[in-house]
Write a protein that holds these residues in place. Structure first.
Motif, short mmCIF file in Angstrom:
data_model
loop_
_atom_site.label_atom_id
_atom_site.label_comp_id
_atom_site.label_asym_id
_atom_site.label_seq_id
_atom_site.Cartn_x
_atom_site.Cartn_y
_atom_site.Cartn_z
N ASP A 120 37.37 88.01 28.83
CA ASP A 120 38.87 87.86 29.02
C ASP A 120 39.16 86.12 29.12
O ASP A 120 39.97 85.60 28.34
CB ASP A 120 39.53 88.75 30.08
N ALA A 121 38.16 85.63 30.01
CA ALA A 121 38.56 84.35 30.41
C ALA A 121 38.27 83.43 29.25
O ALA A 121 38.73 82.04 29.12
CB ALA A 121 37.51 83.81 31.50
N LEU A 122 37.30 83.73 28.39
CA LEU A 122 36.95 83.28 27.21
C LEU A 122 37.86 83.32 25.96
O LEU A 122 37.66 82.64 24.92
CB LEU A 122 35.59 83.49 26.95
N GLY A 123 38.75 84.17 26.30
CA GLY A 123 39.84 84.29 25.51
C GLY A 123 39.29 85.35 24.09
O GLY A 123 39.94 85.43 23.04
N VAL A 124 38.31 86.25 24.24
CA VAL A 124 37.89 87.17 23.32
C VAL A 124 38.77 88.16 23.36
O VAL A 124 38.96 88.89 24.30
CB VAL A 124 36.40 87.49 23.84
#
Ligand code: HEM
Length: 184
Positions: A120-124
């Motif tokens: 989620d933090a990587l925007g996946v």
């Protein structure tokens, strides 16, 4: 001179790093679903299990790609045929399970609408739709694959120890230590 009868350093490193991570995943998975566990401990274990589980998936893919370019060294001739076949099938099963378990875990969590903090933090974005039915199915698959993995890993460890302690035939030192000693 390196001979071709032992594993190279990248294969050894991947083996032992993943051995530690997979055993940690099994332990965390079994503990975090126990009733009556302290809530903050449970949360920490879930975060560890989900995120490191995704790391295991990434490493499993790297390992499969590496294995295609560098096939396993052949077993010594004294190993009986049935044992060589059993080793081959259990290694195949381990590769399959190292992929299937994290994929099922991913689907269970994302279809259920829960976070996987690192992704989620990587925007996946979520790669599966929200669906309680899908989440429940993936949960069952994850559970059953986990039981099968425990059985295969148990047999794998026993076989390794058998070579190390009983047979003392050098099969264990094809993969240990994690860095290939010079000249082997
Ligand atoms: C090699 C990787 C993995 C192994 C060996 C593994 C193993 C296990 C085991 C043994 C359990 C306990 C069995 C149960 O009661 O369900 C469990 C539970 C669980 N695992 Fe994994 N797991 C892995 C990867 C993942 C990943 C990548 C995720 C999610 C991103 C995940 C999510 C879960 C969840 C949510 C549970 C709790 C059971 C549930 O409610 O679905 N696992 N895992």
């Amino acid at each position: 001179m390196h001979d071709t009868l032992t594993y190279r350093t990248p294969a050894r490193l991947l083996h032992w790093i993943m051995a530690v991570l997979v055993l940690a995943m099994i332990a965390a998975g079994l503990v975090m679903v126990r009733e009556g566990l302290d809530r903050s401990v449970q949360n920490a274990l879930f975060i560890f299990h989900k995120n490191v589980g995704i790391l295991v998936l990434g490493l499993a893919v790297v390992r499969l790609l590496y294995r295609r370019r560098h096939p396993a060294p052949p077993l010594p001739a004294h190993v009986p045929d049935w044992q060589a076949r059993a080793a081959h099938f259990s290694h195949l099963a381990l590769y399959g399970l190292m992929i299937a378990l994290p994929v099922a875990g991913y689907i269970r969590v994302k279809a259920g609408g829960f976070p996987i903090e690192a992704l989620d933090a990587l925007g996946v974005p979520a790669l599966v739709p929200r669906s309680e039915a899908l989440a429940e199915l993936a949960k069952q698959v994850h559970y059953i694959a986990g039981l099968v993995l425990c059985a295969v890993v148990g047999a794998h460890i026993l076989a390794g120890f058998h070579h190390l302690v009983v047979r003392r035939d050098g099969v264990f030192s094809r993969i240990w230590p994690p860095v290939r000693p010079h000249g082997r």
